[in-house]
Motif scaffolding. Structure first.
Motif, PDB file in Angstrom:
ATOM      1  N   MET A   1       0.841  -1.192   0.000  1.00  0.00           N
ATOM      2  CA  MET A   1       0.000   0.000   0.000  1.00  0.00           C
ATOM      3  C   MET A   1       0.883   1.252   0.000  1.00  0.00           C
ATOM      4  O   MET A   1       1.897   1.296   0.687  1.00  0.00           O
ATOM      5  CB  MET A   1      -0.905   0.003   1.228  1.00  0.00           C
ATOM      6  CG  MET A   1      -2.015  -1.052   1.166  1.00  0.00           C
ATOM      7  SD  MET A   1      -3.238  -0.589  -0.051  1.00  0.00           S
ATOM      8  CE  MET A   1      -4.308  -2.014   0.032  1.00  0.00           C
ATOM      9  N   SER A   2       0.462   2.238  -0.743  1.00  0.00           N
ATOM     10  CA  SER A   2       1.251   3.458  -0.825  1.00  0.00           C
ATOM     11  C   SER A   2       0.885   4.447   0.261  1.00  0.00           C
ATOM     12  O   SER A   2       1.650   5.362   0.553  1.00  0.00           O
ATOM     13  CB  SER A   2       1.056   4.112  -2.204  1.00  0.00           C
ATOM     14  OG  SER A   2      -0.308   4.413  -2.416  1.00  0.00           O
ATOM     15  N   TRP A 189       3.569  -3.490   4.413  1.00  0.00           N
ATOM     16  CA  TRP A 189       2.405  -4.372   4.385  1.00  0.00           C
ATOM     17  C   TRP A 189       2.590  -5.545   3.438  1.00  0.00           C
ATOM     18  O   TRP A 189       1.872  -6.544   3.536  1.00  0.00           O
ATOM     19  CB  TRP A 189       1.166  -3.566   4.003  1.00  0.00           C
ATOM     20  CG  TRP A 189       1.007  -2.357   4.866  1.00  0.00           C
ATOM     21  CD1 TRP A 189       1.173  -1.065   4.490  1.00  0.00           C
ATOM     22  CD2 TRP A 189       0.689  -2.323   6.257  1.00  0.00           C
ATOM     23  NE1 TRP A 189       0.979  -0.220   5.557  1.00  0.00           N
ATOM     24  CE2 TRP A 189       0.679  -0.973   6.662  1.00  0.00           C
ATOM     25  CE3 TRP A 189       0.417  -3.296   7.209  1.00  0.00           C
ATOM     26  CZ2 TRP A 189       0.401  -0.570   7.962  1.00  0.00           C
ATOM     27  CZ3 TRP A 189       0.143  -2.900   8.515  1.00  0.00           C
ATOM     28  CH2 TRP A 189       0.134  -1.549   8.874  1.00  0.00           C
ATOM     29  N   SER A 190       3.557  -5.474   2.540  1.00  0.00           N
ATOM     30  CA  SER A 190       3.792  -6.590   1.625  1.00  0.00           C
ATOM     31  C   SER A 190       4.705  -7.647   2.239  1.00  0.00           C
ATOM     32  O   SER A 190       4.890  -8.716   1.669  1.00  0.00           O
ATOM     33  CB  SER A 190       4.423  -6.085   0.322  1.00  0.00           C
ATOM     34  OG  SER A 190       5.699  -5.507   0.577  1.00  0.00           O
ATOM     35  N   VAL A 204       8.365  -6.704  11.537  1.00  0.00           N
ATOM     36  CA  VAL A 204       7.294  -6.304  10.633  1.00  0.00           C
ATOM     37  C   VAL A 204       5.985  -6.701  11.299  1.00  0.00           C
ATOM     38  O   VAL A 204       5.975  -7.366  12.331  1.00  0.00           O
ATOM     39  CB  VAL A 204       7.416  -6.992   9.254  1.00  0.00           C
ATOM     40  CG1 VAL A 204       8.690  -6.566   8.551  1.00  0.00           C
ATOM     41  CG2 VAL A 204       7.347  -8.511   9.394  1.00  0.00           C
ATOM     42  N   MET A 205       4.864  -6.299  10.686  1.00  0.00           N
ATOM     43  CA  MET A 205       3.580  -6.663  11.244  1.00  0.00           C
ATOM     44  C   MET A 205       3.436  -8.181  11.286  1.00  0.00           C
ATOM     45  O   MET A 205       3.776  -8.875  10.335  1.00  0.00           O
ATOM     46  CB  MET A 205       2.461  -6.065  10.399  1.00  0.00           C
ATOM     47  CG  MET A 205       1.079  -6.302  10.975  1.00  0.00           C
ATOM     48  SD  MET A 205      -0.223  -5.596   9.946  1.00  0.00           S
ATOM     49  CE  MET A 205      -0.182  -6.699   8.544  1.00  0.00           C
ATOM     50  N   GLN A 206       2.941  -8.702  12.422  1.00  0.00           N
ATOM     51  CA  GLN A 206       2.839 -10.138  12.611  1.00  0.00           C
ATOM     52  C   GLN A 206       1.386 -10.528  12.833  1.00  0.00           C
ATOM     53  O   GLN A 206       0.729 -10.021  13.725  1.00  0.00           O
ATOM     54  CB  GLN A 206       3.705 -10.566  13.797  1.00  0.00           C
ATOM     55  CG  GLN A 206       5.182 -10.253  13.563  1.00  0.00           C
ATOM     56  CD  GLN A 206       6.058 -10.567  14.746  1.00  0.00           C
ATOM     57  OE1 GLN A 206       5.576 -11.025  15.776  1.00  0.00           O
ATOM     58  NE2 GLN A 206       7.348 -10.329  14.603  1.00  0.00           N
ATOM     59  N   GLY A 207       0.906 -11.451  12.011  1.00  0.00           N
ATOM     60  CA  GLY A 207      -0.484 -11.847  12.066  1.00  0.00           C
ATOM     61  C   GLY A 207      -0.734 -13.008  13.009  1.00  0.00           C
ATOM     62  O   GLY A 207       0.182 -13.653  13.509  1.00  0.00           O
ATOM     63  N   PHE A 211      -5.732 -13.666  10.448  1.00  0.00           N
ATOM     64  CA  PHE A 211      -6.101 -12.280  10.180  1.00  0.00           C
ATOM     65  C   PHE A 211      -4.963 -11.542   9.468  1.00  0.00           C
ATOM     66  O   PHE A 211      -3.798 -11.779   9.752  1.00  0.00           O
ATOM     67  CB  PHE A 211      -6.399 -11.534  11.481  1.00  0.00           C
ATOM     68  CG  PHE A 211      -7.613 -12.026  12.201  1.00  0.00           C
ATOM     69  CD1 PHE A 211      -8.880 -11.729  11.733  1.00  0.00           C
ATOM     70  CD2 PHE A 211      -7.492 -12.780  13.351  1.00  0.00           C
ATOM     71  CE1 PHE A 211     -10.007 -12.167  12.405  1.00  0.00           C
ATOM     72  CE2 PHE A 211      -8.609 -13.227  14.033  1.00  0.00           C
ATOM     73  CZ  PHE A 211      -9.876 -12.924  13.555  1.00  0.00           C
ATOM     74  N   ALA A 212      -5.330 -10.658   8.585  1.00  0.00           N
ATOM     75  CA  ALA A 212      -4.397  -9.681   8.038  1.00  0.00           C
ATOM     76  C   ALA A 212      -4.727  -8.364   8.733  1.00  0.00           C
ATOM     77  O   ALA A 212      -5.611  -7.631   8.293  1.00  0.00           O
ATOM     78  CB  ALA A 212      -4.566  -9.543   6.533  1.00  0.00           C
TER      79      ALA A 212
END
Length: 240
Positions: A1-2, A189-190, A204-207, A211-212
């Motif tokens: 996402m930009s 996010w990628s 980084v974001m961890q699910g 869930f995303a």
């Protein structure tokens, strides 16, 4: 996402503001726990009102969920019923805070973290509480992280029985930065970890639970000037 959205959560002390933006787009404050409505010193009304004065900004509420070992659970026939009672109370709090002009987001985040009211062995009972809570309001979503989710539900992959019309969002956190101030950070996010293994050190974001998450709390209780606590968050989309 930009596009990234920057915000903060909790923080009654001072005016928590994400270092990535002098004009934060969202805030998440505590609106209650167990069966009790109230901010408990974790809702910053000044920040909330400032955000609500600008169209497009969002203020959400979160609810600290208690598990099946909580004494109040004895008043309900099943853990599911106790979870649902908490969810209905959270919805009542959400509506009350909105009516009083303190928030405008429909989303309630169910704060699901390790503490003594969750069973260390009866994962079915824990899962039932979570299912009950999320069934009470279709804009309710979990706030958790891989290790907490695994400890409470028995598996980082376990996914709640979500209502067919579920419109909630997930919010994740991590402690990997410790007490070090990470400063401004962009969400990658990628590169997020899907159902991240407990103990992952990847920053980084961890699910969890399949869930995303829409929101990532990337810095927790970082002491800055005056001992102020700032919980910094970043989102790739702002939930309803």
């Amino acid at each position: 996402m930009s596009t990234n959205y920057y915000g903060s959560d909790s923080g009654q002390d001072g005016n928590p503001q994400n270092p990535c933006s002098t004009d934060p787009q969202f805030y998440i404050g505590k609106i209650g726990e167990n069966l009790t409505i109230g901010d408990f010193g974790h809702f910053n009304y000044t920040l909330a009102h400032n955000l609500l004065n600008t169209p497009g900004n969002k203020v959400y509420g979160y609810w600290f969920v208690n598990g099946p070992l909580d004494s109040n659970a004895n008043n309900y026939p099943t853990p599911y019923d106790y979870g649902r009672a908490q969810g209905l109370k959270a919805k009542q709090a959400r509506d009350q805070f909105a009516q009083n002009g303190h928030l405008n987001g429909l989303t309630i985040f169910a704060d699901i973290e390790q503490h003594s009211t969750w069973s260390s062995s009866d994962f079915a009972a824990n899962q039932a509480v979570i299912n009950g809570f999320l069934s009470a309001y279709n804009y309710a979503g979990p706030y958790s992280a891989p290790c907490a989710w695994q400890d409470i539900t028995g598996s980082v992959e376990w996914r709640p029985d979500l209502p067919a019309d579920w419109a909630g969002s997930a919010w994740t956190y991590q402690y990997n930065y410790g007490s070090q101030d990470p400063g401004c950070i962009d969400g990658n996010w990628s590169n997020w970890e899907y159902n991240a293994p407990c103990g992952s050190t990847k920053k980084v974001m961890q699910g969890f639970g399949g869930f995303a998450p829409a929101i990532w709390q990337y810095a927790i209780d970082v002491s800055v000037g005056g001992g102020r606590l700032c919980d910094w968050d970043i989102a790739w989309v702002l939930p309803e």
